[in-house]
Design an enzyme around this catalytic site. Structure first.
Site, PDB file in Angstrom:
ATOM      1  N   ARG A 107       0.810  -1.224   0.000  1.00 12.85           N
ATOM      2  CA  ARG A 107       0.000   0.000   0.000  1.00 12.85           C
ATOM      3  C   ARG A 107       0.838   1.265   0.000  1.00 12.85           C
ATOM      4  NH1 ARG A 107      -3.786   0.407   4.815  1.00 12.85           N
ATOM      5  NH2 ARG A 107      -1.842  -0.003   5.934  1.00 12.85           N
ATOM      6  N   HIS A 138      -9.090  -3.677  -0.717  1.00 15.58           N
ATOM      7  CA  HIS A 138      -9.723  -2.972   0.427  1.00 15.58           C
ATOM      8  C   HIS A 138     -10.566  -1.803  -0.103  1.00 15.58           C
ATOM      9  CE1 HIS A 138     -10.257  -0.983   4.220  1.00 15.58           C
ATOM     10  NE2 HIS A 138      -9.279  -1.600   4.852  1.00 15.58           N
ATOM     11  N   GLU A 149     -14.910  -5.577   0.840  1.00 16.58           N
ATOM     12  CA  GLU A 149     -13.591  -5.975   0.388  1.00 16.58           C
ATOM     13  C   GLU A 149     -13.591  -7.426  -0.099  1.00 16.58           C
ATOM     14  OE1 GLU A 149     -10.765  -4.966   3.516  1.00 16.58           O
ATOM     15  OE2 GLU A 149     -12.242  -3.567   4.341  1.00 16.58           O
TER      16      GLU A 149
END
Length: 299
Positions: free
Chosen positions: A100, A169, A272
């Site tokens: 991320r 996500h 998600e």
């Protein structure tokens, strides 16, 4: 690589270009007649997706999101890999893994039959090996059309199997959380992380009126967000996944998050697509594993 060089190597006339985004991050802008989308090369992250004719973006992106090295961008589709949630080995490594908060590489862009495809990826390095000692190639394949197709591809380039958990996500824009339902999980068992991880069974559709953080197990491949305030349904068709997470922080947690506006909890829900909890994927040496979702809007 500079924006100019990225455009020289990968721009597509009339469909795709690279621009400098917030924090100096390279951003891919897609506009191909079927939809508009933006994708951050940092984080390998879709930030927005808006089919032609839709008044509102399908993705939620916080106005207070961080755009800084080492920080995750709050919104769109952050990637959790090679683990979802806390460090599974309890070594103090960052939640949600390695992907991320680092810059990815642009592998390819292409005009395809149904839209525009972007492939971004990362391979192991001395830095990743120090955190997670495995040899891998990891990529995200994104196809922007009247639907958004997103697929995570894990290739084990080492000589022994490794386990992963992972998630898209995804933050979805909704008009009003009070007029929103998540459909398709009735009768499904879930772990209630707000209640100490107790296992429970979902009764009917999900309506949200307080903090929700649930990991649903053995889910069907088709889920729907009924966005009553915006008069639309957001459909999520998953592949390679039997786990789904539904999350909304509600008012108190949202107020304590510096990268969310206090009222943002009313404007998004995370649904998600994941391999998580008891769905741990063992990726054999020399093999690949694919997990993904196709996101569409109906009225």
């Amino acid at each position: 690589m500079t924006i100019a060089q990225l455009n020289t190597d990968h721009a597509i006339d009339g469909q795709l270009k690279f621009v400098e985004g917030k924090g100096g991050f390279p951003i891919i802008e897609v506009d191909n007649g079927k939809a508009k989308a933006t994708i951050s090369v940092y984080g390998g992250q879709v930030l927005s997706f808006q089919p032609t004719g839709e008044a509102a973006d399908v993705m939620f992106l916080s106005d207070k999101a961080y755009y800084a090295e080492g920080k995750a961008i709050k919104g769109g589709i952050p990637i959790c890999w090679p683990w979802f949630g806390p460090d599974p080995e309890g070594k103090g490594r960052a939640s949600h893994g390695l992907m991320r908060n680092r810059m990815w590489q642009v592998i390819s862009t292409a005009a395809v039959a149904d839209g525009t495809q972007v492939i971004l990826g990362l391979s192991d390095s001395a830095e990743t090996q120090a955190i997670w000692p495995q040899s891998f190639k990891f990529s995200i394949e994104i196809t922007v059309s009247d639907t958004l197709k997103v697929e995570l591809v894990t290739v084990n380039t080492g000589d022994q199997a490794f386990p992963i958990t992972q998630a898209l996500h995804t933050y979805f824009t909704i008009g009003d959380i009070a007029q929103t339902k998540v459909i398709g999980l009735g009768g499904t068992e879930y772990l209630d992380k707000v209640d100490g991880g107790k296992q429970k069974a979902q009764t009917g559709d999900i309506s949200i009126s307080s903090e929700v953080d649930r990991v649903y197990l053995n889910v069907a491949p088709q889920l729907t967000i009924d966005d009553g305030a915006l008069g639309r349904k957001i459909n999520i068709a998953s592949t390679g996944s039997k786990t789904a997470i539904v999350w909304n922080p509600w008012s108190e947690i949202a107020a304590n998050m510096a990268d969310l506006d206090d009222a943002d909890y009313k404007r998004f829900v995370c649904v998600e697509t994941a391999n998580a909890a008891n769905e741990v994927i063992d990726v054999a040496a020399g093999s690949e594993y694919r997990m993904g979702a196709v996101i569409s809007v109906t009225r």
